[in-house]
Design a protein around this motif. Structure first.
Motif, short mmCIF file in Angstrom:
data_model
loop_
_atom_site.label_atom_id
_atom_site.label_comp_id
_atom_site.label_asym_id
_atom_site.label_seq_id
_atom_site.Cartn_x
_atom_site.Cartn_y
_atom_site.Cartn_z
N HIS A 165 0.83 -1.21 0.00
CA HIS A 165 0.00 0.00 0.00
C HIS A 165 0.87 1.25 0.00
CE1 HIS A 165 -3.19 -2.85 0.96
NE2 HIS A 165 -4.08 -1.89 0.78
N GLU A 166 1.98 1.22 0.73
CA GLU A 166 2.87 2.38 0.74
C GLU A 166 3.56 2.57 -0.60
OE1 GLU A 166 3.26 4.77 2.94
OE2 GLU A 166 1.65 3.84 4.10
N ARG A 181 1.09 4.33 -2.70
CA ARG A 181 1.02 5.74 -2.33
C ARG A 181 2.22 6.51 -2.87
NH1 ARG A 181 -0.65 3.13 2.65
NH2 ARG A 181 -2.93 3.31 2.85
N ARG A 221 2.07 9.69 -5.50
CA ARG A 221 2.75 10.97 -5.24
C ARG A 221 3.71 11.32 -6.38
NH1 ARG A 221 4.94 9.44 -1.01
NH2 ARG A 221 3.25 10.03 0.40
N PRO A 270 -1.83 11.05 0.23
CA PRO A 270 -2.72 10.00 0.76
C PRO A 270 -4.07 10.50 1.27
CG PRO A 270 -0.47 9.60 1.48
CD PRO A 270 -0.47 10.93 0.79
#
Length: 370
Positions: free
Chosen positions: A245-246, A249, A253, A260
């Motif tokens: 998930h990171e 994100r 970005r 987020p």
């Protein structure tokens, strides 16, 4: 207890600790290889010797005349996969090319070093050792375990030459891959794991990007809204395993300048490009307030990885419109392998399987009537 017994016990404990440290990883690797081979034999028998229905269950994604090499391994779009259900383990031992393929990596390193400006950066990446899927005991929710090994970008480029002839006349695809079992492959041939995100704006527009002419893979092809590969340098803090998930994100970005708090993010599926041996996690992101026009204005003020895309389309996020866009004559043969499956899953997540499949059936029939 005598002093000798105490000394012997302490020595034995230290000796056992040393042996455990030395042999824990090899024993664990041997166990996983055994388990993977055993499971692979069962899957292979089902895949090869089924009555047709079993083989179709493991077919790559297709939509009428639009054929891809994307195999949806887990997830159907309807129910997101919880972050807590994804377990990532990074092994210590690197994925190493076999002796007969090692010169290919040397060639790439020499070629890139000779380019003006220093060529491509040999970034640290991950190779996929194993992806296994199970179900939780009570709720029967998916549990996905991902085992990774360290590798680098030049090894990835060398491993992508699956149909190049080896000294004995065979190819890596023919020597190391079993066409009847798409899940069994050595880690050195799977030096890529990435995330793909289908981004939908607040005014219901799907973001579709076209890869730039300067990228090494998928040049000029239409693609997901966001595509980001796992990086050992960027996605592993200290010795921690990457969080998918990171990674998504980070891609949001870097490629669209989105933070987020501006969207919701759902993990929909794990997908394998069986032709190129590339794994990916498919996500759906819904923007809370930013419209398509607002996103374009945001991107006009600067995007970190602008060089990866040469153009962006905004498509009404309705089944008929997205399916029609996928099947457009100027698009149908210009997709990356995983993008059509991603957009299908995102539609199913938003509208349900029935309406999406009906829209797909109508679009395919209209093509056939032309």
């Amino acid at each position: 207890m005598s002093g000798i017994d105490v000394v012997n016990g302490a020595v034995g404990a230290v000796f056992g600790l040393v042996l455990g440290s030395l042999f824990q990883q090899p024993i664990e690797d041997a166990w996983h290889r055994f388990r993977r081979r055993s499971a692979g034999r069962v899957r292979s028998l089902t895949f090869r010797q089924g009555d047709g229905r079993a083989a179709a269950a493991w077919s790559a994604f297709a939509l009428g005349p639009l054929r891809t090499s994307a195999l949806i391994v887990e997830g159907d779009g309807r129910h997101p996969i919880a972050p807590s259900a994804v377990h990532v383990q990074v092994l210590d031992q690197e994925a190493v090319l076999p002796e007969e393929m090692a010169p290919w990596r040397d060639e790439i390193e020499e070629q890139e070093g000779a380019r003006d400006g220093g060529g491509a950066w040999n970034g640290p990446r991950y190779a996929v050792d194993e992806v296994s899927v199970s179900r939780s005991p009570l709720e029967e929710q998916p549990e996905v375990r991902l085992r990774l090994r360290p590798t680098d970008y030049f090894t990835f480029l060398a491993a992508q030459q699956l149909d190049r002839r080896l000294p004995d006349g065979t190819t890596p695809r023919g020597r190391y891959l079993d066409p009847g079992d798409p899940f069994c492959a050595p880690a050195f041939l799977q030096c890529s794991f990435g995330v793909n995100v289908a981004v939908v704006t607040a005014d219901h527009l799907l973001v579709v990007t076209r890869r730039a002419d300067g990228v090494r893979t998928g040049t000029g092809l239409w693609n997901s809204s966001v595509n980001e590969g796992l990086s050992r340098h960027l996605d592993s803090a200290g010795r921690n395993a990457p969080d998918l998930h990171e990674v998504a994100r980070r891609g949001m970005r870097e490629e669209l300048s989105l933070e987020p708090h501006e969207y919701t993010l759902s993990l929909l599926a794990f997908v394998l490009d069986v032709e190129r041996r590339q794994w990916s996690a498919h996500f759906h992101a819904r923007l809370g307030e930013l419209t398509g026009e607002g996103l374009q204005e945001r991107m006009s003020r600067g995007v970190a990885d602008r060089w990866e895309h040469q153009s962006v389309d905004l498509v009404p996020f309705r089944p008929a419109d997205v399916v029609g866009y996928l099947l457009r004559p100027d698009r149908i043969h210009r997709w990356t392998p995983t993008a059509p499956a991603l957009f299908h899953l995102a539609l199913v997540h938003a509208y349900g399987r029935g309406p999406v499949e009906r829209a797909e059936d109508r679009a395919v029939r209209r093509l056939g009537a032309r």
